[in-house]
Design a protein around this motif. Structure first.
Motif, PDB file in Angstrom:
ATOM      1  N   GLU B 164      -2.606  81.173 126.607  1.00 41.31           N
ATOM      2  CA  GLU B 164      -2.445  79.916 127.306  1.00 41.31           C
ATOM      3  C   GLU B 164      -2.841  79.967 128.777  1.00 41.31           C
ATOM      4  O   GLU B 164      -3.468  79.054 129.285  1.00 41.31           O
ATOM      5  N   ASP B 165      -2.473  81.033 129.455  1.00 41.70           N
ATOM      6  CA  ASP B 165      -2.690  80.987 130.894  1.00 41.70           C
ATOM      7  C   ASP B 165      -4.108  81.331 131.310  1.00 41.70           C
ATOM      8  O   ASP B 165      -4.432  81.309 132.478  1.00 41.70           O
ATOM      9  N   ASN B 166      -4.931  81.699 130.366  1.00 45.82           N
ATOM     10  CA  ASN B 166      -6.300  82.000 130.749  1.00 45.82           C
ATOM     11  C   ASN B 166      -7.032  80.738 131.168  1.00 45.82           C
ATOM     12  O   ASN B 166      -6.888  79.696 130.562  1.00 45.82           O
ATOM     13  N   LEU B 167      -7.817  80.877 132.208  1.00 46.54           N
ATOM     14  CA  LEU B 167      -8.643  79.751 132.589  1.00 46.54           C
ATOM     15  C   LEU B 167      -9.858  79.730 131.683  1.00 46.54           C
ATOM     16  O   LEU B 167     -10.244  80.730 131.093  1.00 46.54           O
ATOM     17  N   ILE B 168     -10.433  78.555 131.619  1.00 46.15           N
ATOM     18  CA  ILE B 168     -11.537  78.385 130.672  1.00 46.15           C
ATOM     19  C   ILE B 168     -12.620  79.430 130.900  1.00 46.15           C
ATOM     20  O   ILE B 168     -13.144  80.020 129.972  1.00 46.15           O
ATOM     21  N   HIS B 169     -12.928  79.643 132.168  1.00 47.28           N
ATOM     22  CA  HIS B 169     -14.083  80.502 132.408  1.00 47.28           C
ATOM     23  C   HIS B 169     -13.764  81.973 132.280  1.00 47.28           C
ATOM     24  O   HIS B 169     -14.664  82.794 132.124  1.00 47.28           O
ATOM     25  N   GLN B 170     -12.497  82.293 132.366  1.00 47.87           N
ATOM     26  CA  GLN B 170     -12.159  83.699 132.237  1.00 47.87           C
ATOM     27  C   GLN B 170     -12.130  84.150 130.788  1.00 47.87           C
ATOM     28  O   GLN B 170     -12.300  85.317 130.493  1.00 47.87           O
ATOM     29  N   VAL B 171     -11.921  83.178 129.916  1.00 48.62           N
ATOM     30  CA  VAL B 171     -11.708  83.516 128.520  1.00 48.62           C
ATOM     31  C   VAL B 171     -12.833  84.355 127.953  1.00 48.62           C
ATOM     32  O   VAL B 171     -12.613  85.345 127.283  1.00 48.62           O
ATOM     33  N   HIS B 200     -11.037  76.107 124.414  1.00 49.02           N
ATOM     34  CA  HIS B 200     -10.169  75.865 125.570  1.00 49.02           C
ATOM     35  C   HIS B 200     -10.595  74.647 126.356  1.00 49.02           C
ATOM     36  O   HIS B 200      -9.768  73.819 126.723  1.00 49.02           O
ATOM     37  N   ALA B 201     -11.901  74.559 126.601  1.00 51.47           N
ATOM     38  CA  ALA B 201     -12.393  73.394 127.336  1.00 51.47           C
ATOM     39  C   ALA B 201     -12.019  72.124 126.591  1.00 51.47           C
ATOM     40  O   ALA B 201     -11.610  71.131 127.193  1.00 51.47           O
ATOM     41  N   GLY B 202     -12.121  72.178 125.266  1.00 48.16           N
ATOM     42  CA  GLY B 202     -11.768  71.010 124.475  1.00 48.16           C
ATOM     43  C   GLY B 202     -10.294  70.678 124.594  1.00 48.16           C
ATOM     44  O   GLY B 202      -9.916  69.542 124.838  1.00 48.16           O
ATOM     45  N   HIS B 203      -9.453  71.720 124.469  1.00 44.47           N
ATOM     46  CA  HIS B 203      -8.010  71.478 124.526  1.00 44.47           C
ATOM     47  C   HIS B 203      -7.598  70.919 125.872  1.00 44.47           C
ATOM     48  O   HIS B 203      -6.739  70.060 125.970  1.00 44.47           O
ATOM     49  N   ILE B 204      -8.201  71.452 126.929  1.00 49.23           N
ATOM     50  CA  ILE B 204      -7.732  71.079 128.259  1.00 49.23           C
ATOM     51  C   ILE B 204      -8.366  69.770 128.725  1.00 49.23           C
ATOM     52  O   ILE B 204      -7.697  68.904 129.261  1.00 49.23           O
ATOM     53  N   LEU B 205      -9.660  69.630 128.518  1.00 48.19           N
ATOM     54  CA  LEU B 205     -10.352  68.494 129.128  1.00 48.19           C
ATOM     55  C   LEU B 205     -11.000  67.543 128.129  1.00 48.19           C
ATOM     56  O   LEU B 205     -11.467  66.482 128.501  1.00 48.19           O
ATOM     57  N   GLY B 206     -11.066  67.917 126.872  1.00 45.87           N
ATOM     58  CA  GLY B 206     -11.737  67.053 125.906  1.00 45.87           C
ATOM     59  C   GLY B 206     -13.215  67.404 125.794  1.00 45.87           C
ATOM     60  O   GLY B 206     -13.765  68.142 126.607  1.00 45.87           O
ATOM     61  N   ASP B 208     -15.866  65.367 125.918  1.00 45.11           N
ATOM     62  CA  ASP B 208     -16.772  64.677 126.832  1.00 45.11           C
ATOM     63  C   ASP B 208     -16.401  64.995 128.273  1.00 45.11           C
ATOM     64  O   ASP B 208     -15.902  64.161 128.996  1.00 45.11           O
ATOM     65  N   SER B 209     -16.606  66.237 128.679  1.00 42.68           N
ATOM     66  CA  SER B 209     -16.237  66.608 130.041  1.00 42.68           C
ATOM     67  C   SER B 209     -17.287  67.558 130.594  1.00 42.68           C
ATOM     68  O   SER B 209     -18.044  68.179 129.844  1.00 42.68           O
ATOM     69  N   VAL B 210     -17.310  67.678 131.892  1.00 40.61           N
ATOM     70  CA  VAL B 210     -18.333  68.515 132.532  1.00 40.61           C
ATOM     71  C   VAL B 210     -18.170  69.992 132.154  1.00 40.61           C
ATOM     72  O   VAL B 210     -19.144  70.641 131.785  1.00 40.61           O
ATOM     73  N   PRO B 211     -16.958  70.553 132.223  1.00 44.76           N
ATOM     74  CA  PRO B 211     -16.823  71.982 131.867  1.00 44.76           C
ATOM     75  C   PRO B 211     -17.304  72.272 130.445  1.00 44.76           C
ATOM     76  O   PRO B 211     -17.877  73.335 130.194  1.00 44.76           O
ATOM     77  N   MET B 212     -17.079  71.335 129.547  1.00 42.53           N
ATOM     78  CA  MET B 212     -17.523  71.556 128.181  1.00 42.53           C
ATOM     79  C   MET B 212     -19.034  71.697 128.126  1.00 42.53           C
ATOM     80  O   MET B 212     -19.576  72.602 127.483  1.00 42.53           O
ATOM     81  N   ILE B 213     -19.713  70.826 128.844  1.00 46.79           N
ATOM     82  CA  ILE B 213     -21.176  70.869 128.822  1.00 46.79           C
ATOM     83  C   ILE B 213     -21.667  72.145 129.506  1.00 46.79           C
ATOM     84  O   ILE B 213     -22.582  72.818 129.026  1.00 46.79           O
ATOM     85  N   GLU B 214     -20.999  72.487 130.618  1.00 47.62           N
ATOM     86  CA  GLU B 214     -21.364  73.744 131.292  1.00 47.62           C
ATOM     87  C   GLU B 214     -21.195  74.919 130.348  1.00 47.62           C
ATOM     88  O   GLU B 214     -22.028  75.818 130.279  1.00 47.62           O
ATOM     89  N   LYS B 215     -20.099  74.894 129.626  1.00 50.03           N
ATOM     90  CA  LYS B 215     -19.789  75.978 128.702  1.00 50.03           C
ATOM     91  C   LYS B 215     -20.890  76.101 127.642  1.00 50.03           C
ATOM     92  O   LYS B 215     -21.367  77.189 127.329  1.00 50.03           O
ATOM     93  N   THR B 254     -11.799  67.285 117.548  1.00 48.17           N
ATOM     94  CA  THR B 254     -11.991  65.862 117.793  1.00 48.17           C
ATOM     95  C   THR B 254     -12.489  65.668 119.214  1.00 48.17           C
ATOM     96  O   THR B 254     -12.578  66.614 119.986  1.00 48.17           O
ATOM     97  N   ILE B 255     -12.771  64.439 119.555  1.00 45.81           N
ATOM     98  CA  ILE B 255     -13.266  64.160 120.907  1.00 45.81           C
ATOM     99  C   ILE B 255     -12.240  64.602 121.946  1.00 45.81           C
ATOM    100  O   ILE B 255     -12.575  65.047 123.033  1.00 45.81           O
ATOM    101  N   ASN B 256     -10.968  64.507 121.604  1.00 43.43           N
ATOM    102  CA  ASN B 256      -9.924  64.916 122.545  1.00 43.43           C
ATOM    103  C   ASN B 256      -9.728  66.419 122.588  1.00 43.43           C
ATOM    104  O   ASN B 256      -8.911  66.921 123.357  1.00 43.43           O
ATOM    105  N   GLY B 257     -10.424  67.117 121.745  1.00 36.62           N
ATOM    106  CA  GLY B 257     -10.284  68.569 121.738  1.00 36.62           C
ATOM    107  C   GLY B 257      -9.188  69.075 120.824  1.00 36.62           C
ATOM    108  O   GLY B 257      -8.863  70.244 120.837  1.00 36.62           O
ATOM    109  N   ASP B 258      -8.617  68.191 120.020  1.00 34.10           N
ATOM    110  CA  ASP B 258      -7.580  68.652 119.098  1.00 34.10           C
ATOM    111  C   ASP B 258      -8.203  69.146 117.807  1.00 34.10           C
ATOM    112  O   ASP B 258      -9.283  68.722 117.423  1.00 34.10           O
TER     113      ASP B 258
END
Lengths: 209, 854
Positions: B164-171, B200-206, B208-215, B254-258
């Motif tokens: 849980e505590d890992n940040l998206i980019h550290q994972v 993780h990006a999905g769970h946290i931000l969904g 349709d988000s910038v980090p997801m696309i970066e990822k 899903t779009i929300n990352g669930d």
């Protein structure tokens, strides 16, 4: 309760026509508030709830205070101005009750609930208790106040129901659907109170003659 | 009849024990029908097993001598690189032209798309998973080729907490670091890299988000590098001469990352497969089920789909290891989760033709250079595939046989017979074996018809087995569920009977006599019914805490209205509301708990106090129970001894929550007191205020959620189990966790219930019958138990109704488990509290004397 039955003065027995007009004006005021918000500021309850609610509040407040003050309880003791001031003073108290209610129901029901009552009854604790605790309205004015007030609260209560559902609609946010519920309840019970006042008016008119 | 009544009256405690037993039995039966678990078989596939199969009759297994334990089928690939991108949606990989409208997150993994459209050795697949779509579950399904059952999911829901505590980019950093160097090493056959970033990006931000696309863009780069390395080494004699690359998701989102449910978005994930062997393979068109579209560059991209179930079998067929993975040397890097790939069980999957071809097609061509038939390549392919299917089917059959022999909840005999028939049908006239084909080899090209028919027969068999397994392992035993439900339902009338035993005509007096208490009873009933109905919807279960507090506030308002009617105070309700708002802010604040030492002392003191309390009645047998002061003191003592432990366990928020509990309880008491007056006189039937008890139980529910719990397995506060102890001892830690979870919501409310009686006695009429007090207490406990049982029954009913719901494993089942445990605990606690407060002897005698007086 004693007071209400003993003080039989003309101003208290509101004719059905008056009731109809006041309710009409209140309803129209609500509609105007929404309409102005929509057309002049191009906001709606969904896109910008707080501003829209403020607008409705601004339009409704003077209407409600001014008109309901006409039906103050004992006109000989209490001038029109005094009633208006009382109504204005009731606003912050209403807001306080509102804040408490907001935690439970999350509804801005203060205006419809509190102000008219304050304008009419003033500080008569007896009347307050009679209307809101026992739900035993006697005169037409009581109907006019009691029913919409309860309607707004019950409407808000039901309005909170769709909030947790996962439809992901914009109107499921906190104040919006509750406000809609409160408004719907208010309008419905306004019509209802008018219907209930009608037979009473017919009874009273021959008496007055 | 008289005896019966006497028994009823004397044995209130017996009723309670009986109810507890009834609940336990009912719940056990229901659970047996509801939570089916699949028996795992302690067998492994071995090389030698294959000689038992009919596929190599008349000749020894040609592959047996090969080293490396690759013996079942002819190995098609030497090495396998699997890159798992967690929660890889299908539209992340497939070109946007496959969808109605392009979205920002599409077309980001362009390396894969380009390869799929330009090279024949690469292809994109749509893999369809079986819900529930949680990672651990899917990985297990991928490697074993099995279907999920509930208990597995339980393990999986706990897993995210670790990360849980890992940040998206550290994972993913660890993954990236190790992946490329590993590609150059020689000591592995299978390399699995598991990237969690997208999940993780999905769970946290969904999605349709910038980090997801970066990822996704980052993955594109990594994949580019990996493919480059593999490609460079893929020449003759190179390290990756015959390597097979798989880039795959374990489930979608899903779009929300669930994810976790069974919607198309969640079950559809993609697999990109690429073989580095040259030249590219071919495959008979009749087995090709792909659909083709033009991609952005106007090149043709084809996409096939297969069931995720089939993945394990296909990959094992490619590697030539016993189905599925036997013991090859898996090099699992940076994921830890999938590390058991080497020791897995049986599969019911089917070798997927398209995926198999990509790898297996490669050696066909070399073997048959001299062939002069125009379609010989196809023949060769089909023969191989037929061979693989033969072993595949035989293994599935064996699995089914062993499974039904060893498991209690097996398949029905008709189903087994049907399966056997089909297998026999497919097995007869075994003709894709080599010698039968060799007979015709000298002549002209042999006909492909029998082969095709053979393959079709195997297909039919395998599909049938998968369907049957799916229906059985995800099926519920409705009969058991029904019986369990009815048994629990029976407890409801018993509650009523027990409450009404006082006087039968009391019921009519309840209906027609005191209207006020009747209104209250109806209102209380209304609240319970609303709460019960709210369990039907998954969103209400999710927000259950808020719903409970909403209802609590409603009852408070109702009572306030009544109290104003009686010209009593207003202050309490204000306090009540304030306390509820307090609850919201209580999540913050307060820091620091002492070292292990202090909690242990507190545990010891609490336990000591409890023991003392439990044994004190033994020493003062003659003590008169009638004084309500005594009851009050007892309650207080009990609460103080319990609460210290519970407060310590709940950590930082403990004291605040305790404060909230006290204020809430106090308010309910005061509100209950206010309109005492009249009700005391109607001592005949309901001697207490039903609404107060309802409020009490609603408060208990609120407290459960306020303390940071929710009805899911990752809602358990595992940290609490280690307060005071560092090392793990199962029983001790389980007890602590139990106390933490149910402390505020079950233990304290049940033991605190006498306050409702005692306080109002103190305030109200000073001189009261002790027996009346006891009667009230017993009725209150029964009422409390009734409310709890009713809501649990509602939960069970909703679970039955919603058993096909997509969230049934995600939400309804955990809710069911928590409720059921809560109910049993409440029952036991009520029994204990009964013994503690009332005791056996007094109960019997006093109630009967009271009855005579009436």
């Amino acid at each position: 309760m004693v007071k209400a039955s003993t003080t039989e003065n003309p101003s208290q027995s509101v004719s059905p026509m008056q009731t109809f007009f006041i309710h009409l004006i209140c309803g129209v005021g609500l509609a105007v508030g929404l309409w102005v918000a929509h057309n002049f500021y191009s906001i709606s309850l969904i896109s910008n709830p707080s501003r829209t609610l403020r607008l409705i509040w601004v339009t409704m407040c003077p209407l409600v205070i001014l008109f309901y003050s006409c039906f103050r309880k004992n006109p000989e003791k209490c001038s029109y101005l005094k009633a208006v001031i009382r109504g204005v003073l009731a606003l912050p108290i209403g807001a306080l009750v509102n804040a408490l209610g907001a935690i439970a129901l999350g509804a801005p029901v203060g205006i419809q609930y509190f102000v008219p009552a304050a304008s009419v009854f003033g500080s008569s604790w007896e009347d307050w208790r009679r209307i809101f605790a026992h739900t035993k309205p006697n005169a037409s004015v009581d109907y006019m106040i009691c029913l919409p007030a309860h309607g707004a609260v019950i409407g808000a209560w039901f309005g909170a129901w769709p909030m947790p559902l996962d439809w992901e609609r914009p109107w499921q946010e906190w104040p919006i659907c509750v406000s809609y519920g409160a408004m719907a309840g208010y309008l419905i019970t306004m019509v209802l109170s008018f219907v209930l006042v009608l037979p009473r008016g017919r009874q009273q008119h021959p008496k007055a003659d | 009849m008289m005896e019966m009544g006497d028994w009823w009256r004397r044995g209130k405690w017996r009723i309670m024990v009986m109810l507890t037993m009834l609940h336990i039995v009912g719940i056990l039966i229901f659970t047996r029908g509801f939570l089916l678990t699949r028996t795992e078989l302690p067998y492994y596939s071995n090389c030698s097993d294959v000689s038992e199969s009919p596929c190599f009759t008349g000749q020894s297994n040609p592959y047996q001598n090969q080293s490396n334990s690759r013996c079942w089928t002819r190995p098609a690939v030497d090495r396998l690189v699997i890159i798992v991108l967690d929660a890889l949606r299908f539209d992340f990989v497939a070109p946007s032209t496959f969808f109605k409208e392009p979205k920002p997150w599409m077309d980001k993994l362009q390396v894969l798309q380009k390869l799929a459209s330009t090279k024949r050795s690469a292809r994109i697949f749509k893999a369809i998973a079986d819900p529930p779509t949680t990672s651990l579950q899917r990985l297990k399904g991928l490697t074993t080729g099995g279907l999920p059952t509930f208990i597995d999911v339980g393990n999986s829901f706990g897993a995210p907490a670790i990360l849980e505590d890992n940040l998206i980019h550290q994972v993913d950093n660890g993954c990236i670091e190790h992946l490329l160097p590993s590609l150059y090493e020689e000591d592995w056959d299978v390399l699995i890299a598991h990237f969690l970033g997208v999940d993780h990006a999905g769970h946290i931000l969904g999605v349709d988000s910038v980090p997801m696309i970066e990822k996704l863009e980052q993955y594109n780069e990594i994949l580019d590098k990996v493919i480059e390395v593999l490609d460079n080494q893929s020449g003759p004699g190179g390290l990756h001469e015959n390597t097979f690359l798989l880039v795959m998701g374990d489930h979608g989102q899903t779009i929300n990352g669930d994810h976790g449910g069974g919607s198309a978005e969640e079950v559809e994930t993609s697999v990109f497969a690429m073989s580095f062997k040259k030249p590219p393979p071919t495959m008979p068109s009749e087995f090709d089920t792909s659909s083709c579209e033009m991609d952005l560059d106007q090149k043709k991209t084809c996409i096939s789909s297969f069931q995720q179930l089939d993945f394990a079998a296909t990959v094992s067929a490619l590697l030539g290891v016993p189905f599925p993975f036997g013991r090859c040397r898996p090099a699992v890097i940076c994921c830890g989760q999938a590390s058991d790939a080497g020791y897995l069980l049986f599969s019911i999957g089917r070798v997927s033709p398209e995926l198999y071809t990509l790898g297996a097609g490669t050696w066909n061509l070399e073997n048959n250079i001299e062939g002069n038939c125009p379609n010989q390549k196809e023949e060769e392919w089909m023969q191989n595939y037929c061979n693989v299917l033969c072993i595949n089917s035989w293994q599935v059959k064996r699995y089914i046989d062993i499974y039904s022999a060893s498991s209690v909840i097996g398949f029905s005999s008709e189903d087994l017979l049907h399966i056997s028939d089909m297998y026999a049908q497919a097995e007869e006239n075994w003709s894709c074996s080599s010698e039968s084909l060799l007979l015709f080899k000298d002549e002209s090209c042999y006909s492909s018809l029998p082969l095709k028919r053979k393959i079709d027969a195997y297909f039919k068999f395998l599909l049938n087995v998968a369907e049957l397994a799916r229906s059985k392992w995800t099926e519920f035993d409705l009969k058991m569920m029904g019986i369990g439900f009815v048994i629990i339902l029976i407890s409801l009338p018993i509650y009523f009977l027990a409450m009404m035993t006082k006087s039968v005509n009391g019921f009519s007096s309840l209906l027609f006599g005191d209207s006020e208490i009747f209104v209250k009873l109806v209102f209380a009933l209304f609240m319970v019914v609303i709460r019960a109905c709210s369990f039907l919807s998954n969103s209400y279960i999710l927000e259950e805490g808020k719903v409970a507090s909403f209802l609590l506030a409603t009852t408070a308002m109702f009572k306030l209205r009544n109290s104003i009617k009686r010209e009593k105070m207003l202050v309490e309700v204000a306090v009540h509301w304030a306390s509820e708002s307090d609850v919201l802010s209580s999540m913050l604040m307060l820091q620091g708990i002492g070292r292990n030492f202090i909690p242990r002392i507190i545990y010891a003191v609490g336990l000591g106090q409890l023991l003392l309390l439990a044994f004190s009645p033994l020493f003062h047998k003659d003590r008169d129970l009638e004084s309500k002061m005594h009851l009050l003191i007892k309650t207080l003592a009990m609460l103080s001894s319990c609460s210290s432990t519970i407060i310590v366990l709940s950590g930082k928020q403990g004291p605040l929550v305790a404060l909230v509990t006290i204020t809430g309880g106090y308010c309910i008491m005061r509100l209950g007191n206010i309109d005492r007056g009249s009700t005391d006189k109607v001592a005949g039937i309901l001697t207490f205020d039903p609404l107060s008890v309802t409020q009490w139980s609603l408060l208990a529910t609120c407290l459960f959620f306020v303390t940071g719990h929710w009805c899911a397995f990752d809602g358990l506060r595992y940290g609490a189990a280690f307060i005071g102890y560092d090392e793990f001892v199962l029983v001790r830690q389980a007890i602590l966790l139990m106390i933490d979870t149910f402390g505020f919501s079950h233990i304290i409310p049940v033991f605190g219930l006498p306050f409702l009686v005692a306080r109002q006695k103190l305030l109200g009429h000073t001189d009261q019958d002790g027996r009346l007090l006891l009667l009230q207490l017993s009725q209150m406990y029964l009422m409390y138990g009734l409310i709890t049982a009713a809501s649990v029954i509602a939960t069970i009913l909703c679970v039955i109704i919603q058993r096909r719901h997509l969230m049934v494993w995600g939400l309804f089942a955990p809710k069911f488990v928590f409720d059921v445990v809560g109910l049993i605990l409440t029952d036991i606690l009520i029994c204990l509290a009964w013994f503690y407060y009332v005791g056996r002897r007094e109960d019997g005698t006093q109630l009967t004397t009271l009855d005579h007086r009436d």
